[in-house]
Design a protein around this motif. Structure first.
Motif, PDB file in Angstrom:
ATOM      1  N   GLN A  83      36.411  43.755  25.369  1.00  0.00           N
ATOM      2  CA  GLN A  83      35.852  43.957  25.544  1.00  0.00           C
ATOM      3  C   GLN A  83      35.104  42.636  25.643  1.00  0.00           C
ATOM      4  O   GLN A  83      33.788  41.940  26.202  1.00  0.00           O
TER       5      GLN A  83
ATOM      6  N   ARG B 125      37.930  47.987  33.422  1.00  0.00           N
ATOM      7  CA  ARG B 125      36.984  47.939  35.330  1.00  0.00           C
ATOM      8  C   ARG B 125      36.655  46.552  35.017  1.00  0.00           C
ATOM      9  O   ARG B 125      35.323  46.303  35.607  1.00  0.00           O
ATOM     10  N   LEU B 126      37.266  45.109  34.666  1.00  0.00           N
ATOM     11  CA  LEU B 126      36.505  43.591  34.811  1.00  0.00           C
ATOM     12  C   LEU B 126      36.592  43.212  35.807  1.00  0.00           C
ATOM     13  O   LEU B 126      37.726  44.057  37.205  1.00  0.00           O
ATOM     14  N   ARG B 127      35.705  43.184  37.010  1.00  0.00           N
ATOM     15  CA  ARG B 127      35.249  43.063  38.423  1.00  0.00           C
ATOM     16  C   ARG B 127      36.723  42.036  38.397  1.00  0.00           C
ATOM     17  O   ARG B 127      37.063  41.523  37.487  1.00  0.00           O
ATOM     18  N   PHE B 128      36.929  42.319  39.735  1.00  0.00           N
ATOM     19  CA  PHE B 128      38.740  41.746  40.231  1.00  0.00           C
ATOM     20  C   PHE B 128      37.804  39.940  40.029  1.00  0.00           C
ATOM     21  O   PHE B 128      38.804  39.299  40.011  1.00  0.00           O
ATOM     22  N   ARG B 129      37.241  39.575  40.999  1.00  0.00           N
ATOM     23  CA  ARG B 129      36.324  38.202  40.963  1.00  0.00           C
ATOM     24  C   ARG B 129      36.269  37.901  39.652  1.00  0.00           C
ATOM     25  O   ARG B 129      37.169  36.367  39.522  1.00  0.00           O
ATOM     26  N   THR B 130      35.862  38.283  38.498  1.00  0.00           N
ATOM     27  CA  THR B 130      36.321  37.649  37.630  1.00  0.00           C
ATOM     28  C   THR B 130      37.303  37.470  36.605  1.00  0.00           C
ATOM     29  O   THR B 130      37.863  36.406  36.313  1.00  0.00           O
TER      30      THR B 130
ATOM     31  N   SER C 284      38.972  34.566  38.772  1.00  0.00           N
ATOM     32  CA  SER C 284      38.932  33.635  38.719  1.00  0.00           C
ATOM     33  C   SER C 284      39.075  32.906  37.367  1.00  0.00           C
ATOM     34  O   SER C 284      39.469  31.432  37.456  1.00  0.00           O
TER      35      SER C 284
END
Length: 81
Positions: free
Chosen positions: A8, A36-41, A44
């Motif tokens: 985290q 649950r890290l945002r897929f977009r983050t 990228s």
């Protein structure tokens, strides 16, 4: 639980460095999903670590030849098998 806390705090750095160490790309991708890290983050950050190496490897291959394979060999040698 300590691994979760570390990811985290330093997860993005782990993803950025994952090209350098075998199995780390798979582990960091799994941890990113579990956290649950945002897929977009994730995407990228993963692209930021992968695309530069792909360009360098492509360039090294383009200037290599059968007579002079050194550029491609040096690039590949920098990566773990």
């Amino acid at each position: 639980m300590e691994a979760i806390t570390l990811f985290q705090k330093h997860g993005l750095v782990t993803i950025l460095l994952s090209r350098a160490i075998p199995i780390l790309p798979e582990v960091s991708a799994c941890l990113a999903g579990m956290m649950r890290l945002r897929f977009r983050t994730f995407l990228s950050t993963w692209l930021a670590s992968t695309v530069p190496y792909a360009f360098i490897a492509t360039y090294a291959g383009s200037i290599s030849s059968i007579d002079n394979p050194k550029p491609a060999i040096f690039i590949k040698r920098g990566q773990n098998p």
